[in-house]
Motif scaffolding. Structure first.
Motif, short mmCIF file in Angstrom:
data_model
loop_
_atom_site.label_atom_id
_atom_site.label_comp_id
_atom_site.label_asym_id
_atom_site.label_seq_id
_atom_site.Cartn_x
_atom_site.Cartn_y
_atom_site.Cartn_z
N GLY A 193 1.40 6.29 -6.31
CA GLY A 193 0.37 5.48 -6.96
C GLY A 193 -0.80 5.26 -6.02
O GLY A 193 -0.95 6.00 -5.04
N SER A 194 -1.65 4.31 -6.36
CA SER A 194 -2.68 3.91 -5.40
C SER A 194 -2.72 2.40 -5.46
O SER A 194 -3.41 1.81 -6.26
CB SER A 194 -4.02 4.53 -5.75
OG SER A 194 -4.45 4.11 -7.01
N TYR A 195 -1.93 1.79 -4.64
CA TYR A 195 -1.76 0.34 -4.68
C TYR A 195 -2.63 -0.33 -3.62
O TYR A 195 -3.00 0.28 -2.63
CB TYR A 195 -0.28 -0.02 -4.46
CG TYR A 195 0.58 0.36 -5.63
CD1 TYR A 195 0.68 -0.46 -6.74
CD2 TYR A 195 1.26 1.57 -5.64
CE1 TYR A 195 1.45 -0.10 -7.83
CE2 TYR A 195 2.03 1.95 -6.72
CZ TYR A 195 2.13 1.10 -7.82
OH TYR A 195 2.90 1.47 -8.89
N ASP A 196 -2.89 -1.56 -3.90
CA ASP A 196 -3.67 -2.37 -2.98
C ASP A 196 -2.73 -2.91 -1.90
O ASP A 196 -1.64 -3.39 -2.23
CB ASP A 196 -4.26 -3.54 -3.79
CG ASP A 196 -5.39 -4.20 -3.06
OD1 ASP A 196 -5.88 -3.58 -2.09
OD2 ASP A 196 -5.76 -5.31 -3.44
N ALA A 197 -3.13 -2.78 -0.66
CA ALA A 197 -2.31 -3.34 0.42
C ALA A 197 -3.20 -3.87 1.52
O ALA A 197 -4.06 -3.17 2.02
CB ALA A 197 -1.36 -2.27 0.97
N ARG A 198 -2.95 -5.11 1.86
CA ARG A 198 -3.75 -5.72 2.93
C ARG A 198 -3.28 -5.23 4.29
O ARG A 198 -2.10 -5.13 4.55
CB ARG A 198 -3.59 -7.25 2.85
CG ARG A 198 -4.45 -8.00 3.83
CD ARG A 198 -4.10 -9.47 3.76
NE ARG A 198 -4.98 -10.20 2.86
CZ ARG A 198 -6.08 -10.83 3.25
NH1 ARG A 198 -6.48 -10.77 4.50
NH2 ARG A 198 -6.79 -11.51 2.38
N ARG A 199 -4.25 -4.89 5.12
CA ARG A 199 -3.91 -4.48 6.49
C ARG A 199 -4.16 -5.59 7.47
O ARG A 199 -5.09 -6.33 7.33
CB ARG A 199 -4.76 -3.27 6.91
CG ARG A 199 -4.15 -2.00 6.43
CD ARG A 199 -4.98 -0.78 6.77
NE ARG A 199 -4.72 0.25 5.79
CZ ARG A 199 -3.64 1.02 5.78
NH1 ARG A 199 -2.73 0.89 6.73
NH2 ARG A 199 -3.46 1.91 4.84
N ASP A 236 -1.97 -8.27 -8.30
CA ASP A 236 -3.41 -8.40 -8.35
C ASP A 236 -3.74 -9.24 -9.58
O ASP A 236 -3.39 -8.87 -10.71
CB ASP A 236 -4.02 -6.99 -8.48
CG ASP A 236 -5.52 -7.01 -8.53
OD1 ASP A 236 -6.09 -7.91 -9.20
OD2 ASP A 236 -6.13 -6.13 -7.93
N LEU A 257 1.25 -4.46 -9.12
CA LEU A 257 1.89 -4.92 -7.90
C LEU A 257 0.99 -4.59 -6.71
O LEU A 257 0.26 -3.61 -6.74
CB LEU A 257 3.27 -4.27 -7.73
CG LEU A 257 4.31 -4.66 -8.78
CD1 LEU A 257 5.62 -3.92 -8.53
CD2 LEU A 257 4.56 -6.16 -8.80
N ARG A 258 1.05 -5.43 -5.69
CA ARG A 258 0.24 -5.18 -4.49
C ARG A 258 0.92 -5.79 -3.26
O ARG A 258 1.82 -6.62 -3.41
CB ARG A 258 -1.15 -5.78 -4.65
CG ARG A 258 -1.13 -7.31 -4.72
CD ARG A 258 -2.52 -7.90 -4.67
NE ARG A 258 -2.50 -9.35 -4.71
CZ ARG A 258 -3.60 -10.10 -4.71
NH1 ARG A 258 -4.81 -9.53 -4.69
NH2 ARG A 258 -3.50 -11.43 -4.73
N ILE A 259 0.46 -5.41 -2.11
CA ILE A 259 0.97 -5.97 -0.86
C ILE A 259 -0.09 -6.90 -0.30
O ILE A 259 -1.24 -6.49 -0.10
CB ILE A 259 1.26 -4.87 0.19
CG1 ILE A 259 2.21 -3.82 -0.35
CG2 ILE A 259 1.80 -5.48 1.49
CD1 ILE A 259 3.58 -4.33 -0.70
N PRO A 292 -0.23 -8.45 5.64
CA PRO A 292 -0.56 -7.30 6.50
C PRO A 292 0.59 -6.90 7.41
O PRO A 292 0.67 -5.72 7.80
CB PRO A 292 -1.76 -7.80 7.32
CG PRO A 292 -1.77 -9.29 7.19
CD PRO A 292 -1.12 -9.60 5.88
N THR A 323 2.34 -3.97 5.71
CA THR A 323 1.51 -2.75 5.69
C THR A 323 1.48 -2.10 7.07
O THR A 323 1.66 -0.89 7.21
CB THR A 323 0.06 -3.10 5.28
OG1 THR A 323 0.10 -4.02 4.19
CG2 THR A 323 -0.71 -1.86 4.90
N VAL A 371 1.68 2.61 2.57
CA VAL A 371 2.23 1.92 1.40
C VAL A 371 1.30 1.95 0.19
O VAL A 371 1.74 1.70 -0.93
CB VAL A 371 2.65 0.45 1.70
CG1 VAL A 371 3.76 0.43 2.74
CG2 VAL A 371 1.46 -0.37 2.16
N THR A 372 0.05 2.28 0.40
CA THR A 372 -0.82 2.35 -0.78
C THR A 372 -0.46 3.55 -1.66
O THR A 372 -0.83 3.61 -2.81
CB THR A 372 -2.32 2.46 -0.39
OG1 THR A 372 -2.52 3.70 0.29
CG2 THR A 372 -2.75 1.31 0.50
N MET A 386 7.40 0.14 -5.02
CA MET A 386 6.74 -1.17 -5.04
C MET A 386 7.68 -2.28 -5.51
O MET A 386 7.52 -3.43 -5.14
CB MET A 386 5.49 -1.13 -5.94
CG MET A 386 4.31 -0.39 -5.33
SD MET A 386 3.76 -1.04 -3.73
CE MET A 386 2.85 -2.50 -4.25
#
Ligand SMILES: [Ca+2]
Ligand SMILES: [Ca+2]
Lengths: 459, 162, 459
Positions: free
Chosen positions: B156-162, C158, C164-166, C169, C172, C182-183, C190
């Motif tokens: 997929g293309s998920y949002d992830a905070r770095r 979101d 789903l999202r992370i 940090p 990640t 992970v994106t 997920m």
């Protein structure tokens, strides 16, 4: 009564004698199963010792003074069982009939003829000649010299109805002592019970030397140990042998596939031995039969595992098994190391004259430690049949061996023994065993000037 | 009481649908995957089935007795009434997880054997599992991947905070 | 960029702000999920201490001198997380922002506002007031005093696309260090990754006190230990605390559900956390939703396990889990016992003046021993997520603790210490801890005249 029920059910019956025990006699009526059975001959290689460094290098030390230090091989298959039991160095002039129990289709006939005298009769003098006499002139080339009487059809099948059956009383009786009547088993049960006649832990009860399964308290390693420490001792069975490095009274564990399976993930789920080790296979056009080539299911993942696990790829399943097994084997190595050290520590206690009472205490922990790894090392799936149970037993083993070592350390320090030197001597001895190339001679390096055979000491 | 009556009425309607034309055509229609999947609840079963080696069959090749026409009609009417009742008036009683009933299991097993007779007849002891064929063939024809659609395994293309 | 992809895919979008963090704000658009989420409030009971005899009676000894000896409770659920972290006795005046990381939906906002200063900021003085300010006036009765900002929707979703999202940090970055982006996760991934933001082992890296996952070498206990002994030490992280009974530099392990799951039977088979802990459930008419009541799947076997294991009855599955867990917990008890004894043996080494070098050697084995059981005790499935892996770690733990004890025995005997007396004193001390009824005071009995707090000795 068996054939009665069968006729009632209007089943197919063979032209064979109800007492047929020669494997090749089944060829004509069951050519497909027989052909499949012949595949057990395929690894025509010689026996391979387990004592080499990448299998079980510590065994010549750990089984010192017992037959198993002399020769212990990887299995070759059911059709070689009779040949292998006759040629193994573990058989000596005192070996008894009981050793034949899981090797030949002749055993029920021997029992019929000899009654309970069978068990303690002399193996080489009485049992072998009598066994072979039953098959004289009926040898068949494709089965080698002894395959016609090696583990085969009549061990598991009624020759007339071909229904599965139990032919070894040791199993029937052990189950009965647990309150289980095997004659009421389901078909699914029988697909494991036929194997459980042999792929189980046993000992010779001291009275008649009968093959006996120590299951009265249950099938788990701790339950069998409990049995050996109580019921078996009360009946006069103290040990299988005395270890000549530590002087400990030892128990030998053998091939508890059935026991470990019984409380592992597949056993609890009702997956039988035959499901994995005897999958249906297509032969000759479209005919499907039960495979009679007993070997590793991993050689045949498609027909075995993937029948049930069709959502996983073959590669996934292989990887999963490898992960379980490699974790298991690494643990086994560490566990056995403790046991080896414990033996040598107690050897030193004896030679420097530690208090007898403390020596005996340590010896008991050695016995316990060895039981709990041996029951797992002797189990032939390298942990797959029961990953958690195997690991738990090894944990228990390490604890016991470490307890023996603790006791030794305490007494040795009191007597001013230099532990560093002791460790160095142990390491040197282990290396001498590893470095010996002839498997038959490895055990001769396990005792030496530093660590004498304690049974040969005069006191 | 009321429910029993309703059930009867519904059975009637269902039998009606089935018998209405009485043609081979309508019999086929109510056997088809498309018909069963008109109920959204059947999505999982439909999807997993369409992915399987059995996708060319119709649901009722497995799920209804195929030994005689009357047996089939009676079973379909009974099952159909229960399904319709559950989907309409009894919807709050629909279990979160639908499982085949014991009776269904028996029917299914018989059907496996009917189709696969040729392959099976040489295996004298094939009925070794109490749960029937699916004790070994656990994923026939539903259930590969635990009811997870294939696109769950696409990157997929998920949002992830770095 | 997220909303871009979403529009491309023509997905449903909410009316919510992309920065929404208040849980009750989601109620209107997602009444069913919200209702399900409210069920987390159900165990309205107070916190239950783990220190009681039938749960974890040894912890007040084993965590001596660390916050965990003061108060450690069974979990109550996501909606209580914020309340619980604020009221736990482990929080003191020096506690830092990092402790909020897994408790509140406010954390991403805190990070936006404070940057990397968040991690080491004062918990009570700075972090708590700022967190609460985000939700002021938005409390909702049904969620208690703090539930509106406790673990919730925006942590995993979101708010605009509800994908789903992370949001943490630490996860990640830890995955990136293992080469995993992970994106690019799949939807199935997920469904576990959202949990892996929190249900994992962590430590505070010494520089900025960031929450960091020790995964560079892999997720297994031995790989994390390897990391702590090497990379972490190089970066200046030596220990979490010094044990006041043995003086050993200790590591604390926390809730590694994700790690143990990852190489257990279900993790390897691709079964996600949500599959078991968030089953589909039918609500309100016939609509099926994902349950948002995180609890034991065993309360709901039909919807969880039986989705996949429809061939097993509920009773079978319950029994299987009980068997795994009871074997596991028995082993845990024995394993922790060794660790307790090791601490007291080394305490005695210190008070009788054993050589410093040997004390340090023993302390290292205590550290190792404790790591390997703690990582399993802190895992919340009592072994179910990974039966073999759990047992293996306990085996490793026992070995290390026993090694510490062996070293101690050697040195204590050299100094003429009476081991029997020592054992009796240990037993007496343990009983004093068990017998204390107030969980908060149990730890005060773990040191005494026989076993003084070694950090308070003057030498
Ligand atoms: Ca034995
Ligand atoms: Ca930690």
């Amino acid at each position: 009564s068996k054939s009665e029920t069968s006729t009632e059910q209007d089943m197919y019956t063979t032209q064979l004698s109800p007492d047929e025990i020669v494997n090749s006699a089944f060829k004509d009526e069951f050519p497909l199963q027989y052909e499949s059975y012949l595949k057990n001959m395929v690894p025509e290689n010689d026996n391979t010792s387990k004592f080499v460094e990448d299998i079980e290098p510590n065994l010549p030390i750990l089984f010192h003074n017992y037959g198993f230090m002399l020769e212990y091989n990887k299995t070759r298959g059911h059709t070689y069982a009779l040949e292998d039991v006759m040629s193994i160095a573990r058989i000596n002039d005192d070996s008894i009939g009981s050793c034949m129990t899981c090797k030949s289709t002749a055993v029920p006939a021997l029992l019929d003829e000899m009654g309970d005298d069978y068990w303690s009769a002399n193996f080489k003098e009485e049992i072998v000649p009598l066994t072979l006499s039953y098959g004289e002139g009926l040898e068949s080339d494709e089965l080698g010299t002894y395959g016609h009487l090696s583990i085969g059809c009549s061990d598991c099948h009624d020759p007339v109805t071909m229904e599965l059956r139990i032919t070894r009383p040791s199993f029937t009786n052990a189950m009965a002592r647990q309150g289980i009547d095997v004659t009421e088993a389901t078909k699914n049960d029988m697909r494991s019970y036929v194997c459980a006649q042999c792929h189980v832990e046993y000992y010779f009860e001291p009275d008649k030397k009968k093959v006996t399964f120590p299951w009265d308290n249950g099938l788990k390693p701790e339950e069998m140990f409990e049995y050996k420490e109580n019921q078996a001792k009360e009946d006069g069975f103290e040990y299988d042998w005395i270890h000549s490095i530590s002087g400990a009274p030892m128990l030998k564990a053998q091939h508890p596939e059935f026991e470990l399976w019984s409380y592992g993930p597949h056993g609890e789920a009702g997956v039988s031995c035959a499901d994995c080790h005897m999958p249906y296979e297509r032969t000759d056009g479209s005919k499907k039969i039960t495979s009679h080539h007993w070997s590793s299911p991993m050689d045949n993942v498609e027909q075995t595992c993937r029948t049930c696990h069709s959502d996983k790829s073959e590669a996934d399943l292989v990887e999963r098994v490898e992960n379980i097994q490699s974790r298991h084997l690494e643990a086994m190595e560490e566990t056995q190391d403790h046991s080896v050290r414990a033996h040598y520590y107690v050897n030193r206690m004896i030679t420097v004259g530690a208090p007898q009472e403390r020596i005996e205490e340590a010896q008991w922990y050695i016995r316990k430690g060895q039981w709990f790894w041996d029951i797992i090392a002797a189990e032939n799936s390298d942990g797959f049949h029961n990953p958690q149970g195997g690991m738990d037993a090894m944990r228990t083993s390490s604890d016991a061996s470490n307890e023996a070592i603790s006791i030794a350390i305490e007494e040795l320090i009191k007597l001013d023994v230099d532990l560093e030197e002791l460790e160095a001597q142990i390491e040197e001895t282990i290396q001498a065993v590893y470095n010996e190339e002839d498997p038959d001679l490895k055990h001769t390096h396990a005792t030496n000037d530093n660590f004498p055979n304690v049974l040969e000491l005069d006191d | 009481m009321v429910r029993k009556k309703l059930l009867l009425v519904l059975s009637g309607i269902f039998i009606g649908i089935v018998l209405f034309a009485g043609t081979v055509g309508s019999m086929k229609a109510t056997d088809s995957p498309e018909f069963c999947s008109t109920c959204h609840i059947m999505d999982d079963y439909y999807d997993s089935f369409m992915d399987s080696n059995h996708a060319t069959l119709s649901c009722n090749d497995c799920h209804a007795p195929n030994d005689s026409l009357t047996a089939k009609l009676v079973f379909k009417a009974k099952a159909g009434a229960s399904h319709m009742y559950m989907n309409t008036l009894g919807s709050d009683q629909i279990p979160d997880n639908i499982h085949a009933t014991a009776q269904s299991q028996e029917v299914i097993d018989k059907n496996c054997i009917t189709c696969h007779e040729a392959g099976l007849e040489n295996v004298a002891f094939h009925d070794v599992k109490e749960g029937g064929c699916v004790d070994c063939h656990r994923h026939v024809p539903h259930g590969n991947g635990g009811h997870k659609p294939e696109d769950w395994f696409d990157p997929g293309s998920y949002d992830a905070r770095r």
